[in-house]
Design a protein around this motif. Structure first.
Motif, PDB file in Angstrom:
ATOM      1  N   ARG A  34      18.415 -21.451  20.345  1.00  0.00           N
ATOM      2  CA  ARG A  34      17.745 -22.151  21.448  1.00  0.00           C
ATOM      3  C   ARG A  34      17.323 -21.182  22.542  1.00  0.00           C
ATOM      4  N   LYS A  35      18.074 -20.115  22.736  1.00  0.00           N
ATOM      5  CA  LYS A  35      17.768 -19.133  23.774  1.00  0.00           C
ATOM      6  C   LYS A  35      16.793 -18.096  23.218  1.00  0.00           C
ATOM      7  N   PRO A  36      15.960 -17.520  24.081  1.00  0.00           N
ATOM      8  CA  PRO A  36      15.038 -16.489  23.599  1.00  0.00           C
ATOM      9  C   PRO A  36      15.803 -15.297  23.026  1.00  0.00           C
ATOM     10  N   ILE A  37      15.255 -14.734  21.968  1.00  0.00           N
ATOM     11  CA  ILE A  37      15.849 -13.548  21.356  1.00  0.00           C
ATOM     12  C   ILE A  37      15.481 -12.339  22.214  1.00  0.00           C
ATOM     13  N   ALA A  38      16.386 -11.359  22.298  1.00  0.00           N
ATOM     14  CA  ALA A  38      16.133 -10.153  23.084  1.00  0.00           C
ATOM     15  C   ALA A  38      14.832  -9.501  22.644  1.00  0.00           C
ATOM     16  N   LYS A  39      14.153  -8.883  23.592  1.00  0.00           N
ATOM     17  CA  LYS A  39      12.887  -8.235  23.294  1.00  0.00           C
ATOM     18  C   LYS A  39      13.101  -7.078  22.311  1.00  0.00           C
ATOM     19  N   PRO A  40      12.211  -6.934  21.334  1.00  0.00           N
ATOM     20  CA  PRO A  40      12.359  -5.839  20.368  1.00  0.00           C
ATOM     21  C   PRO A  40      12.054  -4.494  21.013  1.00  0.00           C
ATOM     22  N   SER A  41      12.613  -3.439  20.443  1.00  0.00           N
ATOM     23  CA  SER A  41      12.375  -2.111  21.006  1.00  0.00           C
ATOM     24  C   SER A  41      11.034  -1.534  20.553  1.00  0.00           C
ATOM     25  N   CYS A  42      10.485  -2.015  19.439  1.00  0.00           N
ATOM     26  CA  CYS A  42       9.170  -1.573  18.973  1.00  0.00           C
ATOM     27  C   CYS A  42       8.132  -2.595  19.392  1.00  0.00           C
ATOM     28  N   ARG A  43       7.064  -2.128  20.009  1.00  0.00           N
ATOM     29  CA  ARG A  43       6.043  -3.063  20.482  1.00  0.00           C
ATOM     30  C   ARG A  43       4.650  -2.644  20.055  1.00  0.00           C
ATOM     31  N   ALA A  44       4.551  -2.066  18.888  1.00  0.00           N
ATOM     32  CA  ALA A  44       3.246  -1.652  18.398  1.00  0.00           C
ATOM     33  C   ALA A  44       3.157  -1.946  16.914  1.00  0.00           C
ATOM     34  N   SER A  45       1.947  -2.133  16.460  1.00  0.00           N
ATOM     35  CA  SER A  45       1.687  -2.315  15.040  1.00  0.00           C
ATOM     36  C   SER A  45       0.646  -1.277  14.649  1.00  0.00           C
ATOM     37  N   PRO A  46       1.081  -0.046  14.474  1.00  0.00           N
ATOM     38  CA  PRO A  46       0.128   1.046  14.310  1.00  0.00           C
ATOM     39  C   PRO A  46      -0.551   1.119  12.947  1.00  0.00           C
ATOM     40  N   LEU A  47      -0.040   0.432  11.936  1.00  0.00           N
ATOM     41  CA  LEU A  47      -0.610   0.530  10.595  1.00  0.00           C
ATOM     42  C   LEU A  47      -0.970  -0.840  10.044  1.00  0.00           C
ATOM     43  N   SER A  48      -2.086  -0.904   9.353  1.00  0.00           N
ATOM     44  CA  SER A  48      -2.479  -2.101   8.619  1.00  0.00           C
ATOM     45  C   SER A  48      -2.778  -1.687   7.193  1.00  0.00           C
ATOM     46  N   LEU A  49      -2.451  -2.572   6.245  1.00  0.00           N
ATOM     47  CA  LEU A  49      -2.691  -2.286   4.838  1.00  0.00           C
ATOM     48  C   LEU A  49      -4.110  -2.699   4.456  1.00  0.00           C
ATOM     49  N   PHE A  50      -4.774  -1.887   3.647  1.00  0.00           N
ATOM     50  CA  PHE A  50      -6.139  -2.163   3.206  1.00  0.00           C
ATOM     51  C   PHE A  50      -6.207  -1.907   1.711  1.00  0.00           C
ATOM     52  N   TYR A  51      -6.502  -2.962   0.913  1.00  0.00           N
ATOM     53  CA  TYR A  51      -6.583  -2.811  -0.541  1.00  0.00           C
ATOM     54  C   TYR A  51      -7.855  -2.076  -0.942  1.00  0.00           C
ATOM     55  N   VAL A  52      -7.710  -1.131  -1.865  1.00  0.00           N
ATOM     56  CA  VAL A  52      -8.835  -0.361  -2.398  1.00  0.00           C
ATOM     57  C   VAL A  52      -8.728  -0.334  -3.925  1.00  0.00           C
ATOM     58  N   PRO A  53      -9.867  -0.180  -4.635  1.00  0.00           N
ATOM     59  CA  PRO A  53      -9.833  -0.179  -6.102  1.00  0.00           C
ATOM     60  C   PRO A  53      -8.995   0.962  -6.681  1.00  0.00           C
ATOM     61  N   SER A  54      -9.086   2.133  -6.055  1.00  0.00           N
ATOM     62  CA  SER A  54      -8.276   3.283  -6.460  1.00  0.00           C
ATOM     63  C   SER A  54      -8.025   4.129  -5.219  1.00  0.00           C
ATOM     64  N   TYR A  55      -6.975   4.921  -5.259  1.00  0.00           N
ATOM     65  CA  TYR A  55      -6.662   5.763  -4.103  1.00  0.00           C
ATOM     66  C   TYR A  55      -7.807   6.709  -3.780  1.00  0.00           C
ATOM     67  N   ASP A  56      -8.338   7.373  -4.798  1.00  0.00           N
ATOM     68  CA  ASP A  56      -9.413   8.344  -4.565  1.00  0.00           C
ATOM     69  C   ASP A  56     -10.670   7.684  -4.038  1.00  0.00           C
ATOM     70  N   GLU A  57     -11.059   6.550  -4.634  1.00  0.00           N
ATOM     71  CA  GLU A  57     -12.266   5.855  -4.182  1.00  0.00           C
ATOM     72  C   GLU A  57     -12.110   5.355  -2.749  1.00  0.00           C
ATOM     73  N   GLY A  58     -10.954   4.811  -2.433  1.00  0.00           N
ATOM     74  CA  GLY A  58     -10.710   4.330  -1.078  1.00  0.00           C
ATOM     75  C   GLY A  58     -10.728   5.451  -0.055  1.00  0.00           C
TER      76      GLY A  58
END
Length: 144
Positions: A34-58
């Motif tokens: 019921r009470k708010p959870i303590a604020k997290p120590s990490c506050r960034a989302s520096p990476l996003s995943l991106f699907y590619v057909p192959s590593y080299d092509e991407g």
């Protein structure tokens, strides 16, 4: 159900956190505190995943087509690589390039966000950058 993620938890073996997938614990709505959870120590989302057909092509598309920089390219064995690309001077989102592991993930290539616009490139001179991107398109239909 609510999922609680712990992306910033350090690993006990000292390995880099970025190679560890988020671990989720699901709890029912009635079990939520019921009470708010303590604020997290990490506050960034520096990476996003991106699907590619192959590593080299991407990597080639982002490097040669969009002018992104290769931040990291590490062989993880078993035909897996950790490839991270970012805009020049790392000004903006950093992407992890991933080869899909199954048919459902493969269907997301070119449709990362389910038909919505999800990635934006900022520019100071649209016409000049558009001409550069068109010249680099090399048959890629998504640079139109």
């Amino acid at each position: 159900m609510v999922s609680i993620f712990s992306p910033c938890k350090p690993t006990s073996d000292g390995r880099s956190r970025r190679r560890h997938w988020l671990r989720a614990a699901s709890i029912s709505a009635s079990a939520r505190p019921r009470k708010p959870i303590a604020k997290p120590s990490c506050r960034a989302s520096p990476l996003s995943l991106f699907y590619v057909p192959s590593y080299d092509e991407g990597a080639r598309f982002f490097r040669d087509g969009l002018g992104f920089e290769a931040v990291e390219d590490t062989d993880l064995g078993q035909n897996n690589r950790w490839i991270v690309v970012a805009p020049p001077r790392r000004r903006g989102a950093t992407l992890i390039l991933a080869v899909p592991a199954d048919r459902n993930q493969r269907a997301r290539i070119g449709d990362q966000t389910g038909g919505r616009v999800g990635y934006f490139l900022l520019t100071n001179d649209f016409q000049a950058d558009y001409k550069v991107l068109r010249s680099r398109a090399d048959g890629h239909e998504h640079v139109a």
